[in-house]
Design a protein around this motif. Structure first.
Motif, PDB file in Angstrom:
ATOM      1  N   GLU A 123     -16.844  -9.678  20.227  1.00 19.64           N
ATOM      2  CA  GLU A 123     -16.829  -9.047  21.559  1.00 19.64           C
ATOM      3  C   GLU A 123     -18.206  -9.186  22.230  1.00 19.64           C
ATOM      4  O   GLU A 123     -18.311  -9.591  23.386  1.00 19.64           O
ATOM      5  CB  GLU A 123     -16.474  -7.556  21.449  1.00 19.64           C
ATOM      6  N   TYR A 124     -19.232  -8.831  21.480  1.00 22.31           N
ATOM      7  CA  TYR A 124     -20.589  -8.850  22.000  1.00 22.31           C
ATOM      8  C   TYR A 124     -21.025 -10.268  22.364  1.00 22.31           C
ATOM      9  O   TYR A 124     -21.588 -10.502  23.430  1.00 22.31           O
ATOM     10  CB  TYR A 124     -21.547  -8.224  20.976  1.00 22.31           C
ATOM     11  N   PHE A 125     -20.737 -11.231  21.475  1.00 15.98           N
ATOM     12  CA  PHE A 125     -21.153 -12.608  21.717  1.00 15.98           C
ATOM     13  C   PHE A 125     -20.449 -13.172  22.950  1.00 15.98           C
ATOM     14  O   PHE A 125     -21.059 -13.891  23.755  1.00 15.98           O
ATOM     15  CB  PHE A 125     -20.869 -13.483  20.490  1.00 15.98           C
ATOM     16  N   SER A 126     -19.185 -12.823  23.147  1.00 13.22           N
ATOM     17  CA  SER A 126     -18.440 -13.287  24.324  1.00 13.22           C
ATOM     18  C   SER A 126     -19.089 -12.776  25.613  1.00 13.22           C
ATOM     19  O   SER A 126     -19.273 -13.534  26.578  1.00 13.22           O
ATOM     20  CB  SER A 126     -16.993 -12.819  24.223  1.00 13.22           C
ATOM     21  N   LEU A 127     -19.451 -11.493  25.631  1.00 13.81           N
ATOM     22  CA  LEU A 127     -20.102 -10.912  26.818  1.00 13.81           C
ATOM     23  C   LEU A 127     -21.478 -11.550  27.051  1.00 13.81           C
ATOM     24  O   LEU A 127     -21.834 -11.895  28.182  1.00 13.81           O
ATOM     25  CB  LEU A 127     -20.252  -9.397  26.667  1.00 13.81           C
ATOM     26  N   GLU A 128     -22.245 -11.701  25.994  1.00 18.48           N
ATOM     27  CA  GLU A 128     -23.586 -12.277  26.114  1.00 18.48           C
ATOM     28  C   GLU A 128     -23.519 -13.735  26.563  1.00 18.48           C
ATOM     29  O   GLU A 128     -24.319 -14.195  27.366  1.00 18.48           O
ATOM     30  CB  GLU A 128     -24.357 -12.163  24.797  1.00 18.48           C
ATOM     31  N   TRP A 129     -22.561 -14.479  26.010  1.00 15.35           N
ATOM     32  CA  TRP A 129     -22.398 -15.891  26.391  1.00 15.35           C
ATOM     33  C   TRP A 129     -22.124 -15.985  27.891  1.00 15.35           C
ATOM     34  O   TRP A 129     -22.749 -16.796  28.584  1.00 15.35           O
ATOM     35  CB  TRP A 129     -21.254 -16.510  25.594  1.00 15.35           C
ATOM     36  N   ALA A 130     -21.220 -15.156  28.415  1.00 10.17           N
ATOM     37  CA  ALA A 130     -20.891 -15.172  29.855  1.00 10.17           C
ATOM     38  C   ALA A 130     -22.112 -14.772  30.682  1.00 10.17           C
ATOM     39  O   ALA A 130     -22.402 -15.389  31.723  1.00 10.17           O
ATOM     40  CB  ALA A 130     -19.725 -14.234  30.140  1.00 10.17           C
ATOM     41  N   ARG A 131     -22.840 -13.780  30.236  1.00 11.27           N
ATOM     42  CA  ARG A 131     -24.028 -13.322  30.972  1.00 11.27           C
ATOM     43  C   ARG A 131     -25.100 -14.408  31.003  1.00 11.27           C
ATOM     44  O   ARG A 131     -25.671 -14.711  32.060  1.00 11.27           O
ATOM     45  CB  ARG A 131     -24.578 -12.044  30.328  1.00 11.27           C
ATOM     46  N   HIS A 132     -25.370 -15.011  29.885  1.00 10.19           N
ATOM     47  CA  HIS A 132     -26.388 -16.061  29.829  1.00 10.19           C
ATOM     48  C   HIS A 132     -25.961 -17.292  30.630  1.00 10.19           C
ATOM     49  O   HIS A 132     -26.785 -17.952  31.260  1.00 10.19           O
ATOM     50  CB  HIS A 132     -26.687 -16.442  28.373  1.00 10.19           C
ATOM     51  N   ARG A 134     -24.003 -17.276  33.354  1.00 11.86           N
ATOM     52  CA  ARG A 134     -24.184 -16.944  34.782  1.00 11.86           C
ATOM     53  C   ARG A 134     -25.658 -17.035  35.174  1.00 11.86           C
ATOM     54  O   ARG A 134     -25.996 -17.544  36.239  1.00 11.86           O
ATOM     55  CB  ARG A 134     -23.667 -15.532  35.073  1.00 11.86           C
ATOM     56  N   ALA A 135     -26.524 -16.490  34.332  1.00 12.53           N
ATOM     57  CA  ALA A 135     -27.958 -16.468  34.636  1.00 12.53           C
ATOM     58  C   ALA A 135     -28.639 -17.794  34.279  1.00 12.53           C
ATOM     59  O   ALA A 135     -29.831 -17.967  34.551  1.00 12.53           O
ATOM     60  CB  ALA A 135     -28.630 -15.323  33.884  1.00 12.53           C
ATOM     61  N   GLN A 136     -27.878 -18.697  33.683  1.00 12.43           N
ATOM     62  CA  GLN A 136     -28.399 -19.991  33.238  1.00 12.43           C
ATOM     63  C   GLN A 136     -29.630 -19.808  32.344  1.00 12.43           C
ATOM     64  O   GLN A 136     -30.689 -20.422  32.543  1.00 12.43           O
ATOM     65  CB  GLN A 136     -28.704 -20.896  34.440  1.00 12.43           C
ATOM     66  N   LEU A 137     -29.441 -18.930  31.353  1.00 10.40           N
ATOM     67  CA  LEU A 137     -30.492 -18.651  30.377  1.00 10.40           C
ATOM     68  C   LEU A 137     -30.059 -19.175  29.008  1.00 10.40           C
ATOM     69  O   LEU A 137     -28.857 -19.207  28.700  1.00 10.40           O
ATOM     70  CB  LEU A 137     -30.739 -17.137  30.278  1.00 10.40           C
ATOM     71  N   PRO A 138     -31.008 -19.542  28.167  1.00 20.69           N
ATOM     72  CA  PRO A 138     -30.636 -19.973  26.810  1.00 20.69           C
ATOM     73  C   PRO A 138     -30.204 -18.764  25.969  1.00 20.69           C
ATOM     74  O   PRO A 138     -30.542 -17.622  26.280  1.00 20.69           O
ATOM     75  CB  PRO A 138     -31.928 -20.588  26.268  1.00 20.69           C
ATOM     76  N   ILE A 139     -29.429 -19.024  24.947  1.00 24.89           N
ATOM     77  CA  ILE A 139     -29.000 -17.962  24.029  1.00 24.89           C
ATOM     78  C   ILE A 139     -29.294 -18.442  22.611  1.00 24.89           C
ATOM     79  O   ILE A 139     -29.209 -19.639  22.323  1.00 24.89           O
ATOM     80  CB  ILE A 139     -27.504 -17.623  24.223  1.00 24.89           C
TER      81      ILE A 139
END
Length: 189
Positions: A123-132, A134-139
């Protein structure tokens, strides 16, 4: 008449005329007063009838208002009872929601290591992946594996293996410093 002086005798018709005029005037005044009295009686009767009607209307209105006040009082009491019932229901729902949330959170925590499990990680990784994205940030993602864990478990027993997993989870959790970091148990090891 003989006792009146002559000069006064001649004034007598005039005095009588004045008296007659005065009597006529008094009679007219008496008639006017009688008419006024009758009129005032009629007006008084009309006024009394009007006041009686107004009094009856006011009494009816007072009764209607008392009935309305009684109904309002009953409605207020019913609304108060319903409000109390709703407050109780809301509290029950909040308690159940808290319990469900706690159960839901417990379902996302690994019982052994007390860190998030794979479900929570996904759940957390899915949300973080979408956020990063959108912001075009590395994860960053780091996966650790305990080498030769099966051999350790076989040699020292499952209780020692459980203690080993708890110690590894604790050390990794202490190494995370940023708010967005998450340590989770992804698989058996």
């Amino acid at each position: 008449l003989h006792s009146f002086p002559t000069r006064r005798s001649s004034d007598l018709p005039m005095a009588i005329a004045l008296l007659c005029a005065e009597i006529q005037s008094l009679k007219q005044e008496n008639r006017d007063l009688e008419i006024a009295l009758q009129t005032s009686h009629r007006h008084g009767d009309l006024l009394e009838e009007h006041l009686m009607g107004a009094s009856m209307k006011l009494a009816a209105e007072v009764r209607e208002r008392q009935v309305a006040e009684d109904k309002l009082r009953e409605l207020l009491e019913a609304a108060t009872r319903e409000k109390l019932d709703l407050e109780i229901l809301v509290q029950i729902l909040i308690d159940q929601g808290d319990a469900s949330a706690a159960e839901g959170e417990q379902a996302r925590i690994d019982g052994l290591t007390m860190i998030p499990n794979r479900r929570r990680f996904d759940e957390y990784f899915s949300l973080e992946w979408a956020r990063h994205r959108r912001a075009q940030l590395p994860i960053s993602l780091m996966i650790c594996d305990v080498d030769h864990f099966k051999l350790f478990n076989d040699r020292y027993g499952h209780l020692a293996g459980d203690d080993c997993l708890k110690a590894v989870a604790s050390v990794i959790r202490k190494c995370t410093r940023r708010n967005g970091d998450m340590v989770a148990r992804y698989g058996g090891e």
